[in-house]
Structure formats: structure tokens, C-alpha cells
Design an enzyme around this catalytic site. Structure first.
Site, PDB file in Angstrom:
ATOM      1  N   HIS A  37      -7.378  -5.765  -0.356  1.00  0.00           N
ATOM      2  CA  HIS A  37      -6.205  -4.890  -0.430  1.00  0.00           C
ATOM      3  C   HIS A  37      -5.030  -5.483   0.350  1.00  0.00           C
ATOM      4  CE1 HIS A  37      -4.107  -1.184  -1.121  1.00  0.00           C
ATOM      5  NE2 HIS A  37      -3.993  -0.916   0.156  1.00  0.00           N
TER       6      HIS A  37
ATOM      7  N   SER B 259       0.819  -1.199   0.000  1.00  0.00           N
ATOM      8  CA  SER B 259       0.000   0.000   0.000  1.00  0.00           C
ATOM      9  C   SER B 259       0.860   1.259   0.000  1.00  0.00           C
ATOM     10  CB  SER B 259      -0.934  -0.069   1.215  1.00  0.00           C
ATOM     11  OG  SER B 259      -2.021   0.777   1.038  1.00  0.00           O
TER      12      SER B 259
ATOM     13  N   ASP C  25      -9.952  -4.460  -5.892  1.00  0.00           N
ATOM     14  CA  ASP C  25      -9.348  -3.799  -4.730  1.00  0.00           C
ATOM     15  C   ASP C  25      -9.899  -2.376  -4.723  1.00  0.00           C
ATOM     16  OD1 ASP C  25      -7.824  -2.404  -2.937  1.00  0.00           O
ATOM     17  OD2 ASP C  25      -5.894  -3.202  -3.601  1.00  0.00           O
TER      18      ASP C  25
END
Lengths: 369, 266
Positions: B246, B96, B218
């Protein structure tokens, strides 16, 4: 009367339970939803079923939480409980909820499904917000009080060092001048300087008392159980000189055990005994300590044979820097009794007095048992 | 090795190999998130784990709102960690927001990185004309509002009843604690920095060879965003997992491990 158990209709229970129900696929797609939840969210069945995923009902914070926490937990441990998350309904409906979910154990199913049960916590949420708000306010107040306290401590330190230093110089120089004979006997200058000296003394006293008062709140306060006699004795030691000079006779019975700060209660007795001696009558001071125990409090009396005062003024004597006498007649600052009041407030007690001019005074205080 | 930096970022080192893999966690998590992945690489690699300042067990007092007002502050920390461990040519795995932290760090100091592996990267979360990031400014405002009003909801409020997994007993406990470990002010600031940032221009500065691992669907870093990252980083490969969400390193660890493995052996 019908005594048979009520026969539940499973479909009716599912649709109309006072609970939201929803079944979702592992990617979040909603594959079933009950009437109660549809009603709460303001959606029609066709608008949701196989059209929306659970994530579509979440705001961004909720989505992040769902993807990084809820779903991973569900996949790893097969269930989650009491997740507080807000659902977005139709036309800006916002529904604070508590979500429980578990994996459906159906071996024949090719895909993984989860059942969500959803509790509407709108009311609980508003209470929670109130609580958060109240806590924030309380925290702000604490911050402000801490700041005020810090400033007061700083003030006390200024009073002790910066104010006392010039005072010492003034007193010292006057003393030196006297010693060196700079002041002619009976001259006007001598009179003035004697006045300056007396006022400097008075100021010293006031600074000392102010410091003492400021210290009551700034000190770390360990509370312990001890006999009030101990506090009495320490208090008496603090004014040993005054007791001896005035020929005071002090009778103290065996006093009960209390829970409090010994040093502060010693200061309380020091102030009360000191006042009895300071505001004495013509006769030698006679001070008697007595006490009575009531249900939930101990009441201690300190009775003297001093000059007394009008009882109407009893409340005034505890006021900060309030005095019934001029400094010239009896030196004092009016801080001692307000310090006593403060000490008792910290201990959860009260203080009061009864008196009659010429007949002595009785100061009494209470402490919780 | 600098003790100060080790303590600041709660650096943990283990594994039997010589080549280092550095794992960097995403927003609202900490290094424990890598627990399912690292055992697969312990035998052949040296594993470096750390917490970003403000997360996990990092030194909270080192959090500087000014320094961490952009991802650059975190990228500097990352390079400092490598420098203090005397590491070069490492394999970097970022999840991320840490994908972009790795991008910035490698663009500045390419000699420190041999390969970058980005899981669910997004250089810009907000839609901008032709660019699709998946979110609007309003979404980000909502997020900040959520963090402001409902921080409890993300942490202590949900904490009481979470039952452990028999297979991974201590795991859910850790997952639960990662949000709680974040100071609310830091969580808010980090959220703004993460979700309002725009690092699209930095992607083309990366000359390190890179793998992008993408999930589908996602909602945080959609497929289109992963494809954009792939297009912009010159020497990059792209793999689409058969998994939603995610956090594939939590929910589809086998796919993540095999993707990393096959990328490292080519």
C-alpha cells in the site's frame, strides 16, 4: 556418560523448535511454515502453504501496519525486529506474537523472500494489558485527585476572601460602635456584643488556621538540605511576640542537617513552641529541644513544663479540629497539630507525644536521614 | 503567507521550480514519507510538504474533534494552505486517505488544482452491496479495538530495536516515529473518520485531470477499488504498478517517480 556435543537435526529443529517459523514472498505469500506455528494457529500445512499470505493472518489494524510499516521497513532495511502483532488462527484463535524477520540472502533466487520468526507472547500480553489497565486507573485517580486539589484550593481562596470580608465588617462595626459609645456600660446589649466580638475573633483565627492547613498541600515544595536550627529560628521569629510576653526560655542544641522544606519545618516548630506557650502552667514556660540520631531516622523532642494532658488522649490531639480544651478557656482551632502531622507525612516522618497532667508534655517527631 | 497555517500544518517549502507539487501523507504517517520521492522533483518543481493536523509535527492543540469528524475538515485545511501560499493550479499528490482529501478539496475549489495524483485511493473501505471496498464493519471495529488495546504495540512497544539502513540511515528512525507522534485519541478518531467514511459520491464532482496509481495486491485499497475510482472520476488515467503493498512511494519509489513524471509530461 556421553560427553560428545549433541548433534542437531536441522529439519527437526526447524519443524519443532519452540518458535514459529515462516518464509514469505515480498507480496506476503507464505511459502514455508513450521509445525510449531501450524500447531499454534490450528491450521494444516495444506491450508496455509501457498494458499495464504501473511496479511491473511492479520486483522485490519495489523494489515495496515504490515503494509505501511512492516513491509516497507523489510524492503528498505532488510530486517525488522520485535514487532508486536496479533495473528488470527483457525476458529477464532488469536495469538499475540513478537515478530522478527529478515531478507534471505540467496543470490540465485529470482524473487525476494523473507524469514519470519514468531514468538508466542500470550502471557506477556496479558501482563501488558494488566499494566495498561493499571496505568489507566492510576491516571484516572490522578485526574480525580487533581480535581479535588483544585477544588480545595478554590475552597481555600473562598475562605480567605469571601469569609474574611464580612467578618472584618462585623468586627469593624462593633469596634466603631464601641468607640462612638453606642453600648451603655454594663448593659445586656454590651454583653451580647462583646460575645459577638469574641466569636468573630475566634472565627478569624479558625479561617487563618484553615488557610494555613490548606496551603500545606497546595504549595510547591522545594526540598533542600539545611540545618534544623534554621527551621527552629524561623519558627521562633514567627511567634516572637508570644515568646517575649510569656517570658519563655527556649534552649536549642546544635541540631543535625536534614533534607526537607525549610518553611514547612519552620511552621512545625512554630506550632510546637506556640503550643508549649499557649498550654503553659503557672510558671514561666521552659522549653527544651533535644534530638537523637538512629540508623535511618532523626528523632527531635520538644519538651515543656506546661500543663500537660492525660497521655491516653495523645492520639486525639493530632486529629483535625480536635481539642482538649474549650475555646473559651484557651482559644484555638485544633488545626495546628494536625497541620504538623500533615507536614511530617509529606516529609516521610511521624509525630507523637508523651505527657502527664501538671508535669509538662514532650512532643517528638521523626525525619528520615 | 500565514504563519498560523504554516505552523498548524508544519508546512515545508523547497525546490527550484515555479510549478508547485503538494504532497499529502496518509493515515498514521507524516510528511517524511515523501523523502524518497521528492528529490526527483526538486530541480523542476516547488515542493510543498505538510502534516495533517494531529499527525507528525503539526500543532496538536489545533486538533478539533468536531472539525475533523469528516475528511472535509482536512480538505478545508489543504485549500487554506494553498490559499495562504497564494498558490493556484498546483499538482496534488495524495497517498491513501489523502487521495480522498485531495478529491474533496479539488471538487470544492477546482481552480486551485491542475492535476491530482492519487496513490492507493479508496473512497469507501467498507463493502456495500455491489460495491467492494475490501472490509466489513467488523474489520473496522477490530481496527478500533486494536488501536484501543494495542496502541502501545503500534508505537513504543516496537520501538526499541530497529536497526538503521546503511543506505537510508535516518529513514527507519522516522518511520518508527511517525506512529509514536500520534496522540492515541487522535489516532483512534482519525482511523474512524478514514475507514468509516464514504466519499464515493464525491468522485464524480472532480473535474481536475487525475492519475490513479494502484499496487497489486494491495489489501488496504484493492485493485477493484482503484478501478472504481478511475471509472468515477471523469478525466482520469490509471496505472497499475508491478509492486505489492500500500506504500509504493516507500517500497517501489522508482515506479512511482516514473509514473508521476510521465503523467506530468503528457
Amino acid at each position: 556418560m556421553n560427553t560428545q556435543p549433541f548433534l542437531e537435526n536441522a529439519e527437526d529443529l526447524y519443524q519443532n523448535a519452540p518458535f514459529g517459523y515462516m518464509t514469505v514472498r515480498a507480496d506476503g505469500l507464505i511459502v514455508n511454515v513450521n509445525a510449531t506455528l501450524l500447531k499454534w494457529l490450528g491450521y494444516e500445512w495444506e491450508e496455509i502453504l501457498l494458499q495464504k499470505s501473511f496479511q491473511d493472518l492479520l486483522d485490519m489494524g495489523g494489515k495496515i501496519y504490515f503494509e505501511t510499516h512492516m513491509m516497507p521497513m523489510l524492503l528498505m532495511q532488510g530486517e525488522i525486529s520485535e514487532i508486536n502483532i496479533e495473528l488470527k488462527g483457525k476458529a477464532s484463535i488469536k495469538l499475540p506474537t513478537l515478530v522478527n524477520a529478515s531478507r534471505i540472502h540467496d543470490q540465485s533466487a529470482l524473487e525476494t523472500y523473507f524469514r519470519f520468526s514468531i514468538l508466542d507472547i500470550t502471557q506477556r500480553k496479558s501482563y501488558e494489558l494488566e499494566l495498561i489497565k493499571a496505568r489507566q486507573e492510576a491516571e484516572q485517580t490522578i485526574q480525580r485527585l487533581k480535581q479535588i486539589n483544585a477544588e480545595l484550593e478554590q475552597f481555600a481562596s473562598i475562605a480567605s476572601h469571601d469569609l474574611q470580608a464580612p467578618l472584618r465588617t462585623i468586627s469593624g462595626l462593633i469596634g466603631l460602635s464601641e468607640k462612638k459609645g453606642h453600648f451603655p456600660v454594663d448593659s445586656e446589649v454590651t454583653k451580647y456584643f462583646s460575645l459577638i466580638k469574641r466569636n468573630a475573633q475566634r472565627m478569624k483565627l479558625m479561617i487563618g488556621d484553615l488557610l494555613e492547613y490548606a496551603r500545606i498541600d497546595s504549595e510547591e515544595l522545594p526540598f533542600e538540605e539545611f540545618s534544623l536550627n534554621e527551621a527552629c529560628e524561623i519558627g521562633l521569629e514567627m511567634i516572637d511576640d508570644q515568646v517575649k510576653e510569656s517570658n519563655a526560655v527556649i534552649t536549642i542544641p546544635e541540631l543535625p542537617m536534614v533534607i526537607g522544606n525549610k518553611l514547612q519545618l519552620a511552621r512545625l516548630f512554630q506550632n510546637l513552641f506556640g503550643n508549649s506557650i499557649k498550654y503553659r502552667s503557672e510558671s514561666d514556660p521552659v522549653i527544651r529541644v533535644a534530638f537523637e540520631e538512629k540508623n535511618d531516622e532523626i528523632r527531635v523532642f520538644v519538651k515543656d513544663n506546661g500543663m500537660g494532658f492525660e497521655e491516653d488522649l495523645a492520639d486525639q490531639v493530632f486529629g483535625f479540629m480536635k481539642r482538649l480544651h474549650s475555646h473559651d478557656s484557651i482559644p484555638g482551632t485544633g488545626i495546628g497539630l494536625s497541620a504538623c502531622k500533615r507536614i511530617l507525612a509529606i516529609h516521610g516522618g511521624t509525630i507523637g507525644a508523651t505527657s502527664e497532667p501538671g508535669k509538662g508534655s514532650t512532643f517528638y517527631f521523626t525525619l528520615p536521614r | 503567507m500565514s504563519i498560523a497555517i504554516t505552523k498548524r500544518n508544519n508546512v515545508k517549502i523547497f525546490g527550484k521550480g515555479t510549478q508547485a507539487i503538494v504532497f499529502a501523507h496518509g493515515y498514521g504517517c507524516d510528511q517524511k514519507m515523501w523523502r524518497i520521492i521528492t528529490p526527483a522533483f526538486e530541480k523542476d518543481y516547488r515542493i510543498i510538504l505538510f502534516d495533517h493536523v494531529g499527525s507528525g509535527n503539526s500543532d496538536q492543540s489545533a486538533y478539533d474533534f468536531e472539525k475533523y469528524s469528516s475528511l472535509k475538515g482536512y480538505a478545508e485545511d489543504l485549500n487554506e494552505i494553498l490559499y495562504s501560499l497564494d498558490l493556484q493550479k498546483v499538482i496534488f499528490v495524495g497517498h491513501s486517505v489523502s487521495s480522498m482529501i485531495g478529491v474533496l478539496a479539488a471538487a470544492d475549489r477546482p481552480e486551485l488544482y491542475e492535476k491530482l495524483i492519487l496513490i492507493g485511493p479508496s473512497p469507501c473501505y467498507i463493502n456495500d452491496n455491489e460495491y467492494f471496498g475490501g472490509f466489513s464493519y467488523k474489520d473496522i471495529d477490530e481496527l478500533i479495538a486494536t488501536l484501543e488495546s494495542n496502541y502501545l504495540g503500534w508505537s513504543s512497544f516496537i520501538a526499541p530495536v530497529i536497526i538503521g539502513n546503511p543506505e537510508l540511515p535516518e529513514y527507519s528512525e522516522e518511520l518508527k516515529n511517525s506512529f509514536c507522534a500520534m496522540n492515541p485519541d487522535i489516532a483512534k478518531h482519525f482511523a474512524k473518520v478514514t475507514f468509516l467514511g464514504d466519499n464515493r459520491e464525491d468522485l464524480s464532482r472532480v473535474c481536475t485531470s487525475t492519475l490513479i496509481i494502484q499496487c497489486h495486491p494491495d489489501v488496504i485499497a484493492p485493485v477493484r477499488v482503484g478501478e472504481f475510482v478511475h471509472k468515477k472520476i471523469p478525466d482520469s488515467k490509471y496505472v497499475l504498478l508491478n509492486s505489492a503493498g500500500h506504500c509504493p512511494h516507500l517500497t517501489a519509489p522508482d515506479q512511482v517517480i516514473s509514473s508521476i513524471r510521465s503523467y506530468l509530461t503528457t
